[in-house]
Design an enzyme around this catalytic site. Sequence first.
Site, PDB file in Angstrom:
ATOM      1  N   SER A 161       5.245   5.877  12.251  1.00 14.83           N
ATOM      2  CA  SER A 161       4.706   5.155  13.400  1.00 14.83           C
ATOM      3  C   SER A 161       4.858   5.979  14.686  1.00 14.83           C
ATOM      4  O   SER A 161       4.392   7.121  14.729  1.00 14.83           O
ATOM      5  CB  SER A 161       5.410   3.795  13.489  1.00 14.83           C
ATOM      6  OG  SER A 161       4.747   2.919  14.344  1.00 14.83           O
ATOM      7  N   ASP A 380      -4.126  -0.153   8.145  1.00 19.72           N
ATOM      8  CA  ASP A 380      -2.944  -0.280   9.000  1.00 19.72           C
ATOM      9  C   ASP A 380      -3.351  -0.928  10.323  1.00 19.72           C
ATOM     10  O   ASP A 380      -4.291  -0.489  10.980  1.00 19.72           O
ATOM     11  CB  ASP A 380      -2.371   1.115   9.236  1.00 19.72           C
ATOM     12  CG  ASP A 380      -1.049   1.123   9.989  1.00 19.72           C
ATOM     13  OD1 ASP A 380      -0.909   0.344  10.944  1.00 19.72           O
ATOM     14  OD2 ASP A 380      -0.187   1.923   9.637  1.00 19.72           O
ATOM     15  N   HIS A 409       2.199  -1.039   7.115  1.00 20.32           N
ATOM     16  CA  HIS A 409       2.548   0.017   8.059  1.00 20.32           C
ATOM     17  C   HIS A 409       3.805   0.711   7.550  1.00 20.32           C
ATOM     18  O   HIS A 409       4.856   0.090   7.402  1.00 20.32           O
ATOM     19  CB  HIS A 409       2.809  -0.643   9.414  1.00 20.32           C
ATOM     20  CG  HIS A 409       3.067   0.292  10.547  1.00 20.32           C
ATOM     21  ND1 HIS A 409       2.117   1.161  11.027  1.00 20.32           N
ATOM     22  CD2 HIS A 409       4.167   0.458  11.326  1.00 20.32           C
ATOM     23  CE1 HIS A 409       2.617   1.823  12.054  1.00 20.32           C
ATOM     24  NE2 HIS A 409       3.858   1.433  12.254  1.00 20.32           N
TER      25      HIS A 409
END
Length: 475
Positions: A161, A380, A409
Amino acid sequence: MVCARLTVPLDRGAPAAQRGTAELALSRVPAREQRTGTLVVNPGGPGSPGRIWAARTAASLPDDLRDRYDVVGFDPRGTGASTPAVSCDPEFFQAPRPDTVPRTAADSATLTDRAADYAAACSRSTGGDLLEHMSTADSADDIDAIRAALGAERVDYLGYSYGTLLGAVFATRHPDRVRRLVLDSVVHPGRPWYRANLRQSRSLDAAAQNFFAWTARHDDAYGLGDTAGETAAAYYGTRADLAEAPAEGAVGPTELENTYLTAAYSAATWPELARALSDHTRDGDTAGLTEVHRAYGDSAESDASYGAYLATQCTDARWPRDTRTWLDDGEKAHAEAPFQGWNNIWYNMPCAFWSAPGGTWPDVDGSGVSGALLVQAEDDGPTPVEGAFAMRERFPGGRLVLESGGVSHGVSLGGNPCVDGAVADYLRDGTLPPAGGRPDAADLVCPPSPEPAPAAESGDASGSRGPQAAPDLRR
């Protein structure tokens, strides 16, 4: 696991005699046999402590990599057990908070004032020295300091991320110190935070539809309707009910939004979220809603991570200072993406009042490293798929692994054999998938992980994808 602390300059650009310092909290899980590499991991955020991820990641590695890798996690500056740490106002999270969807100008003013007050509290409680040096570039240089302290000429890096941007900036600033680079759930390198968050609101809404559709496919278990539209209506109906009467006086519409945001991050949470929604809609039972809020929602303990999130994002780039811009964009976002459109505006609006100035968006240029492995779920929500393609353009030697139809995710080391095999091959000896040859296609396409099974009763969270599931922050 071994723990340590590392002192780094707070401001590397200041004269040596005037530099303050920060102490980073680190953890290391040593290789079980002869060490041949050091893997530094970061879970994202920004604002998320990362020490625990050394143990989590080591436990998820194939045996041969676990034998050969030292795995290192760290709390980035300002977070977790690193000192000094960002703190702002824990009372900000006292529930129920005002509804994120303003109905009147007075509502908008109240929410704007709350954002301004929180920014002011961060400045008072934390102080400018730290807030002015919480950027992604600062943390990227800290990674190089960790490398030097470990005595490693080069390190491998695994970032999820926001950790993808952090790793990309580290590789840009210190390309000769990178051996292998895995970037999972990729932040768009050319989209500064304000624009990124507006795009994210739309993709989070699309990700929520995946949850609503899954719940509809299991109408026999949840009884909320057999179309995504019907299950979405149950969610928004619950939201309206909680605006009138918060569950147990604490879970109002904002708490519900922040809890069900998790559905856009991790399919592993869908069974318990759907069960709680079903119990409330069909039976008027709010116990499940309060339970999932305790598991996934915000509380006073969220203050440190939220403040550190803002401290990084608000100084990584410039933000609109005119609140009218935010309100206009919020109206558009809500019209197009009601799941999180307004919520995301207010979540980031303290940056309009931040005491430390916004800087220049960090440069990302991966031409100085030999390769990189990018990993992305196709659907995502927090980091839309186009960010992975844009990042691959910045890394000429990079390859993109796409989980086709993937909805969660954070994919690497989460149990998908195709994805995990590609990651292991790259970490093991630098083997990358063959180049696909098309700018609009992945280099390797993997099938998605199986969907979770429905929860038969409250508290059944079957379908967990392992240690990488259920992140708890925006990025």
